[in-house]
Design a protein around this motif. Structure first.
Motif, PDB file in Angstrom:
ATOM      1  N   LEU A   1       0.856  -1.183   0.000  1.00 56.93           N
ATOM      2  CA  LEU A   1       0.000   0.000   0.000  1.00 56.93           C
ATOM      3  C   LEU A   1       0.892   1.233   0.000  1.00 56.93           C
ATOM      4  CD1 LEU A   1      -2.709  -0.976   2.675  1.00 56.93           C
ATOM      5  CD2 LEU A   1      -2.993  -0.953   0.183  1.00 56.93           C
ATOM      6  N   ARG A   2       0.925   1.921  -1.127  1.00 53.75           N
ATOM      7  CA  ARG A   2       1.638   3.189  -1.206  1.00 53.75           C
ATOM      8  C   ARG A   2       0.678   4.318  -0.859  1.00 53.75           C
ATOM      9  NH1 ARG A   2       3.695  -0.216  -4.982  1.00 53.75           N
ATOM     10  NH2 ARG A   2       2.057   0.176  -6.523  1.00 53.75           N
ATOM     11  N   THR A   3       1.135   5.327  -0.194  1.00 55.77           N
ATOM     12  CA  THR A   3       0.250   6.420   0.174  1.00 55.77           C
ATOM     13  C   THR A   3      -0.395   7.003  -1.074  1.00 55.77           C
ATOM     14  OG1 THR A   3       2.143   7.910   0.216  1.00 55.77           O
ATOM     15  CG2 THR A   3       1.412   7.018   2.331  1.00 55.77           C
ATOM     16  N   ALA A   4      -1.727   7.184  -1.003  1.00 59.85           N
ATOM     17  CA  ALA A   4      -2.475   7.676  -2.160  1.00 59.85           C
ATOM     18  C   ALA A   4      -3.122   9.020  -1.899  1.00 59.85           C
ATOM     19  CB  ALA A   4      -3.546   6.660  -2.555  1.00 59.85           C
ATOM     20  N   THR A   5      -3.148   9.468  -0.644  1.00 58.63           N
ATOM     21  CA  THR A   5      -3.835  10.703  -0.270  1.00 58.63           C
ATOM     22  C   THR A   5      -3.032  11.409   0.820  1.00 58.63           C
ATOM     23  OG1 THR A   5      -5.923   9.504  -0.583  1.00 58.63           O
ATOM     24  CG2 THR A   5      -6.066  11.683   0.415  1.00 58.63           C
ATOM     25  N   VAL A   6      -2.953  12.720   0.710  1.00 53.88           N
ATOM     26  CA  VAL A   6      -2.396  13.533   1.789  1.00 53.88           C
ATOM     27  C   VAL A   6      -3.571  14.109   2.572  1.00 53.88           C
ATOM     28  CG1 VAL A   6      -0.959  15.514   2.416  1.00 53.88           C
ATOM     29  CG2 VAL A   6      -0.339  14.091   0.439  1.00 53.88           C
ATOM     30  N   THR A   7      -3.776  13.635   3.786  1.00 52.41           N
ATOM     31  CA  THR A   7      -4.920  14.054   4.603  1.00 52.41           C
ATOM     32  C   THR A   7      -4.673  13.652   6.047  1.00 52.41           C
ATOM     33  OG1 THR A   7      -7.317  13.846   4.907  1.00 52.41           O
ATOM     34  CG2 THR A   7      -6.156  11.887   4.144  1.00 52.41           C
ATOM     35  N   ASN A   8      -5.302  14.343   6.960  1.00 52.77           N
ATOM     36  CA  ASN A   8      -5.273  13.896   8.360  1.00 52.77           C
ATOM     37  C   ASN A   8      -6.566  13.184   8.736  1.00 52.77           C
ATOM     38  OD1 ASN A   8      -7.103  15.975   8.476  1.00 52.77           O
ATOM     39  ND2 ASN A   8      -6.194  16.968  10.274  1.00 52.77           N
ATOM     40  N   ASP A   9      -7.369  12.844   7.730  1.00 51.45           N
ATOM     41  CA  ASP A   9      -8.701  12.280   7.930  1.00 51.45           C
ATOM     42  C   ASP A   9      -8.785  10.926   7.223  1.00 51.45           C
ATOM     43  OD1 ASP A   9     -11.380  11.658   8.075  1.00 51.45           O
ATOM     44  OD2 ASP A   9     -12.090  13.543   7.208  1.00 51.45           O
ATOM     45  N   LEU A  10      -8.863   9.855   7.999  1.00 51.00           N
ATOM     46  CA  LEU A  10      -8.929   8.514   7.415  1.00 51.00           C
ATOM     47  C   LEU A  10     -10.123   8.361   6.480  1.00 51.00           C
ATOM     48  CD1 LEU A  10      -7.854   5.590   7.300  1.00 51.00           C
ATOM     49  CD2 LEU A  10      -9.247   5.096   9.333  1.00 51.00           C
ATOM     50  N   TYR A  11     -11.211   9.074   6.762  1.00 47.82           N
ATOM     51  CA  TYR A  11     -12.406   8.966   5.913  1.00 47.82           C
ATOM     52  C   TYR A  11     -12.200   9.572   4.530  1.00 47.82           C
ATOM     53  CZ  TYR A  11     -14.798   7.685  10.258  1.00 47.82           C
ATOM     54  OH  TYR A  11     -15.187   7.065  11.431  1.00 47.82           O
TER      55      TYR A  11
ATOM     56  N   THR B   1     -16.442  14.604  11.790  1.00 46.13           N
ATOM     57  CA  THR B   1     -16.517  15.457  12.972  1.00 46.13           C
ATOM     58  C   THR B   1     -15.346  15.229  13.921  1.00 46.13           C
ATOM     59  OG1 THR B   1     -17.984  13.809  13.980  1.00 46.13           O
ATOM     60  CG2 THR B   1     -19.022  15.705  12.908  1.00 46.13           C
ATOM     61  N   GLY B   2     -14.569  14.179  13.711  1.00 49.42           N
ATOM     62  CA  GLY B   2     -13.386  13.917  14.530  1.00 49.42           C
ATOM     63  C   GLY B   2     -12.377  13.124  13.741  1.00 49.42           C
ATOM     64  N   THR B   3     -11.109  13.549  13.762  1.00 45.96           N
ATOM     65  CA  THR B   3     -10.063  12.877  12.991  1.00 45.96           C
ATOM     66  C   THR B   3      -9.182  11.980  13.843  1.00 45.96           C
ATOM     67  OG1 THR B   3      -8.641  14.817  13.198  1.00 45.96           O
ATOM     68  CG2 THR B   3     -10.003  14.660  11.208  1.00 45.96           C
ATOM     69  N   GLY B   4      -9.509  11.839  15.124  1.00 51.65           N
ATOM     70  CA  GLY B   4      -8.793  10.874  15.951  1.00 51.65           C
ATOM     71  C   GLY B   4      -8.004  11.485  17.076  1.00 51.65           C
ATOM     72  N   VAL B   5      -7.942  10.737  18.169  1.00 54.76           N
ATOM     73  CA  VAL B   5      -7.191  11.123  19.356  1.00 54.76           C
ATOM     74  C   VAL B   5      -6.305   9.947  19.753  1.00 54.76           C
ATOM     75  CG1 VAL B   5      -7.330  11.818  21.768  1.00 54.76           C
ATOM     76  CG2 VAL B   5      -9.068  12.620  20.131  1.00 54.76           C
TER      77      VAL B   5
ATOM     78  N   ARG C   1     -16.014  -2.963   9.810  1.00 57.15           N
ATOM     79  CA  ARG C   1     -15.075  -3.795   9.075  1.00 57.15           C
ATOM     80  C   ARG C   1     -13.669  -3.614   9.639  1.00 57.15           C
ATOM     81  NH1 ARG C   1     -16.520  -4.161   2.643  1.00 57.15           N
ATOM     82  NH2 ARG C   1     -18.773  -4.503   2.870  1.00 57.15           N
ATOM     83  N   PHE C   2     -12.869  -4.665   9.502  1.00 53.57           N
ATOM     84  CA  PHE C   2     -11.436  -4.503   9.662  1.00 53.57           C
ATOM     85  C   PHE C   2     -10.915  -3.781   8.415  1.00 53.57           C
ATOM     86  CE2 PHE C   2     -12.091  -8.598  12.056  1.00 53.57           C
ATOM     87  CZ  PHE C   2     -11.833  -8.068  13.315  1.00 53.57           C
ATOM     88  N   ALA C   3      -9.979  -2.858   8.599  1.00 51.29           N
ATOM     89  CA  ALA C   3      -9.510  -2.069   7.469  1.00 51.29           C
ATOM     90  C   ALA C   3      -8.004  -1.869   7.543  1.00 51.29           C
ATOM     91  CB  ALA C   3     -10.214  -0.716   7.429  1.00 51.29           C
ATOM     92  N   LEU C   4      -7.324  -2.118   6.441  1.00 57.59           N
ATOM     93  CA  LEU C   4      -5.893  -1.854   6.291  1.00 57.59           C
ATOM     94  C   LEU C   4      -5.732  -0.509   5.593  1.00 57.59           C
ATOM     95  CD1 LEU C   4      -4.838  -5.365   4.929  1.00 57.59           C
ATOM     96  CD2 LEU C   4      -4.882  -4.613   7.312  1.00 57.59           C
ATOM     97  N   PHE C   5      -4.898   0.363   6.153  1.00 59.89           N
ATOM     98  CA  PHE C   5      -4.780   1.697   5.559  1.00 59.89           C
ATOM     99  C   PHE C   5      -3.347   2.192   5.621  1.00 59.89           C
ATOM    100  CE2 PHE C   5      -5.398   2.503  10.049  1.00 59.89           C
ATOM    101  CZ  PHE C   5      -4.535   3.560  10.329  1.00 59.89           C
ATOM    102  N   ASN C   6      -3.036   3.120   4.736  1.00 59.85           N
ATOM    103  CA  ASN C   6      -1.763   3.819   4.736  1.00 59.85           C
ATOM    104  C   ASN C   6      -1.980   5.149   4.026  1.00 59.85           C
ATOM    105  OD1 ASN C   6       0.991   4.418   4.990  1.00 59.85           O
ATOM    106  ND2 ASN C   6       1.460   3.511   2.995  1.00 59.85           N
ATOM    107  N   HIS C   7      -1.924   6.254   4.747  1.00 63.86           N
ATOM    108  CA  HIS C   7      -2.087   7.555   4.111  1.00 63.86           C
ATOM    109  C   HIS C   7      -1.050   8.530   4.649  1.00 63.86           C
ATOM    110  CE1 HIS C   7      -4.083   9.759   7.475  1.00 63.86           C
ATOM    111  NE2 HIS C   7      -4.607   8.583   7.770  1.00 63.86           N
ATOM    112  N   ALA C   8      -0.804   9.565   3.879  1.00 61.04           N
ATOM    113  CA  ALA C   8       0.185  10.582   4.221  1.00 61.04           C
ATOM    114  C   ALA C   8      -0.505  11.788   4.844  1.00 61.04           C
ATOM    115  CB  ALA C   8       0.972  11.001   2.979  1.00 61.04           C
TER     116      ALA C   8
END
Length: 546
Positions: free
Chosen positions: A378-388, A458-462, A521-528
């Motif tokens: 999984l190469r980073t595909a998005t620059v964001t601080n929001d997993l959604y 409404t929330g990007t994580g703590v 769901r279980f989810a695998l992710f990688n974002h920048a």
């Protein structure tokens, strides 16, 4: 309409020899009501029992058919891609995922997470059918209340391709291939209509309203369309607690009369809802079954199976156990399967060069930024601080009532600002994974990823807990208890050797509001969060049950 299970299906089934020479997908006449002459005929030997739910994973709005000796089912997938999984079974109890009818959600930029998002849009209740005249499977569904799409394939596993687009949005469509090969669609909410398609299935040639739901019933939708013993039936759900059926003796355009099949029926999952919005299917021996789904959040909507008999005047009756949809029934009497089906749990090492059909992306992926070759990169595909908003988040259904996902991950190629890991993904989410900042990589547990009722973030994580991450490989684990009611907890842990795991962070309470429709769901992710260029490699995924 319900009858006691004491009138057992064993006295309801026709002898297997009655199916000799039956054409693929053909329908035998409905079996007769208990107490009639034909109901007192030869009975099959007692069979083993199956348990409900037959699949404890999120497969909703089920359509189910039989082609020869094989059963197929389709389900809703909303914003996940590919969409509309095709499930396959040889006994109605043990199922595998064969493929997907909608290879890509190419219905607008929002399904690419490009300037907009498609959460709780996309593939809703749709229809699966088989046309013997050309040996072709058909999938039909509407998208965004704008138009309908038809996809076809000569094999359930694909490849599937788009046949046509029809300007009428057939809401909650049920596709019927009639005995004379004419294609009909039943559809609608409260007002139920029937359309006739052109012989090639590419356009509509006629449409007519055939039924208006009485106000005393409320809403009816979720059409499934059948011709059985010369009668036309439209099977309809009253969300989320009832099932009704319309019958016409005068052809597909009616007039129709209505009966209640079930209402407020206790289901087979403690704390879960009423079985509804599924389909009817007949075995080779002439026995009938109803494959419905049960609302069982936070896990989603899961399939349950019950036998059906028919009254002498042609109405279906669900067989009950102590006044409820049974937690177990005698297994369907079918020929031995030609092979075992592929389990929906177990290990995936991402062997080969394609993802297995158990996987679906959160929205369409950027295909240039992932690969499979005996391991998933999984190469980073998005620059964001929001997993959604992050593209290329790969999801897997959770196995109920509780299960554990364990991932082996190589994070050597992560870059500063990257976030990668294993999530419990829904409109309220949490994850365990890796944060790389200032050249330092830490393993963290994060919660507080939330959406509102319009599916805006409404929330990007703590960050709730963290620890130093070893270089190279790391094992991440998420456990999810998706039993409705008092369970609903997720926990996270990690390991440096794949054997000894360390708990990280507090337990996460899984949300059970139905309005997101899809389950966790279980989810695998990688974002920048800073710049593209980093990657992670997943070499092993295991879904296990206690």
């Amino acid at each position: 309409m319900q009858m006691s299970w004491t009138h057992h299906v064993l006295s309801r089934r026709r002898a297997l020899t009655a199916a000799t020479g039956l054409a693929a997908g053909a329908l035998l006449p409905p079996t007769a009501a208990p107490g009639t002459a034909s109901a007192q005929g030869s009975a099959l030997a007692p069979a083993a029992e199956y348990m409900n739910p037959v699949i404890w994973q999120d497969f909703a709005d089920i359509d189910v058919i039989r082609v020869g000796g094989t059963f197929y089912a389709s389900a809703s997938t909303m914003h996940y891609s590919p969409g509309a999984p095709v499930l396959r079974s040889y006994d109605l109890v043990n199922w595998e995922i064969a493929g997907h009818s909608v290879p890509m959600l190419d219905f607008g930029a929002k399904y690419d997470l490009n300037g907009a998002r498609g959460y709780v849009r996309g593939v809703w209740a749709s229809s699966l059918a088989y046309r013997p005249s050309n040996g072709t499977f058909y999938w039909l569904g509407q998208i965004d209340f704008a138009r309908s799409y038809v996809y076809t394939a000569t094999a359930a596993e694909g490849p599937w391709s788009r046949l046509t687009t029809i300007s009428t949005p057939y809401y909650d469509a049920g596709l019927l291939v009639d005995s004379d090969d004419t294609l009909y669609v039943a559809y609608g909410n409260t007002t139920i209509s029937v359309a006739q398609l052109s012989p090639d299935g590419r356009s509509q040639v006629r449409a007519q309203q055939v039924f208006t739901t009485p106000s005393s019933v409320g809403t009816l939708e979720g059409s499934r369309f059948y011709r059985i013993n010369g009668q036309y039936y439209i099977f309809l759900t009253r969300p989320a607690n009832g099932q009704y059926i319309l019958k016409s003796s005068s052809g597909p355009f009616g007039p129709y009369t209505m009966r209640q099949v079930l209402l407020d029926l206790r289901g087979p999952i403690p704390g879960g809802g009423v079985p509804h919005q599924g389909g009817l299917v007949q075995t080779q021996s002439g026995a009938w079954y109803y494959l419905a789904f049960v609302d069982a959040y936070p896990g989603g909507r899961v399939p349950a199976l019950a036998p059906v008999v028919w009254t002498a005047d042609g109405w279906p009756v669900v067989q009950l156990v102590d006044g409820a949809w049974g937690t177990s029934y005698p297994s369907p009497a079918v020929p031995p399967p030609p092979r075992p089906v592929t389990p929906m749990t177990g290990v995936d090492t991402f062997d080969g060069t394609a993802l297995k059909p158990r996987w679906e992306w959160n929205h369409n992926p950027d295909h240039t930024r992932w690969s499979v070759n005996n391991g998933l990169t999984l190469r980073t595909a998005t620059v964001t601080n929001d997993l959604y908003w992050a593209r290329n988040t790969l999801t897997h259904r959770i196995q109920g009532p509780a299960s554990t996902a364990t991932v082996q991950l190589d994070h050597t190629a992560m870059r500063d600002g990257d976030r990668a890991g294993l999530a419990l993904l829904r409109d309220s989410s949490a994850w365990i994974g890796l944060k790389r900042d200032g050249g330092v990589t830490r393993v963290v547990m994060v919660d507080g990823l939330t959406m509102d009722g319009n599916w805006n973030t409404t929330g990007t994580g703590v960050v709730r807990a963290g620890a130093s991450a070893p270089s190279g490989r790391l094992w991440l684990r998420a456990n999810a208890d998706i039993r409705p009611g008092t369970g609903r907890l997720g926990t996270f842990s990690y390991s440096t050797d794949g054997t000894h795991f360390t708990r990280l962070g507090p337990a996460f309470s899984l949300g059970n509001d139905w309005r997101f429709f899809m389950g966790y769901r279980f989810a695998l992710f990688n974002h920048a969060t800073q710049a593209l260029g980093g990657s992670v490699r997943v070499t092993r995924f295991e879904l296990s049950v206690p």
